[in-house]
Design an enzyme around this catalytic site. Sequence first.
Site: not given
Length: 258
Positions: A14-16, A100, A102, A172, A178, A217, A238-239
């Site tokens: 997920n490149w957000k 998600h 976010e 999640e 994150g 994470s 993600g990251g």
Amino acid sequence: MPDNPARTPFVVGNWKLHHTIAESLALCTELKNQLAAVRGVAIGVAPVFTALSEVARRLEGSPIAVCGQNSFHEERGAFTGEVSASMLADAGCTWVILGHSERRQHFGETDDGVGIRARAALAAGLGVIGCVGETESERDAGATESRIAAQLEGLLSPIDAADLGRLVIAYEPVWAIGTGKTATPGQAQEVHAFIRGRLTARAGAAGAAVRIQYGGSVKPDNARALLAEPDVDGALVGGASLRADSFVAIARAATAVR
Ligand code: PEP
């Protein structure tokens, strides 16, 4: 996206809100090259909307799926700023991430709203990665299962059992996204088993076969232990998906444990 009784692990980046079109193309080209020979794992990337069609074109002929990060439930109309599932499909997506944390936290998405979006995305032919997860205070209050159950209810109620083969659940925990705080493999397995139990109670074998990704994470050094848990069927990353080396290492970890 056939039904998947084998529960092949699915690892999605997920490149957000990261990467220009040029940066997205550079990253997906590296992934295409480095993952060409990887077997036993399904892989996807979720770039920003503006990069989707170029990334999809670049990934043509590769097994890496292109995913949207969100979609609206209406197909078209006066909905400024929204993108429909059929338009994602038109841009080359085969999957979409919905609900998600976010989106829930910053854009007010509700449990029921996620279900309505999921139904529309499935009707448009996409696969859906539906996200669920508790906050730290919900976990501390002993409300993890009740929160997840409510999110699952909102997501699953509008969906036909016949479409479950194109549904993936991403567990999640919000406190792990994150933050560098990962659920332990035991904590993840406990919630995944709970989710699988709810899916099975609802839809029998079709429910039991739904893949459940872990997200929060995930890094190359913890992926293997998380992915080795019996109810963990891949990862939403993600990251660590923003660089080819770390994402490739996580995808390889998924092949090593099954
Ligand atoms: C995510 O955005 O879905 C996620 C799990 O992020 P991170 O891996 O950075 O925690």
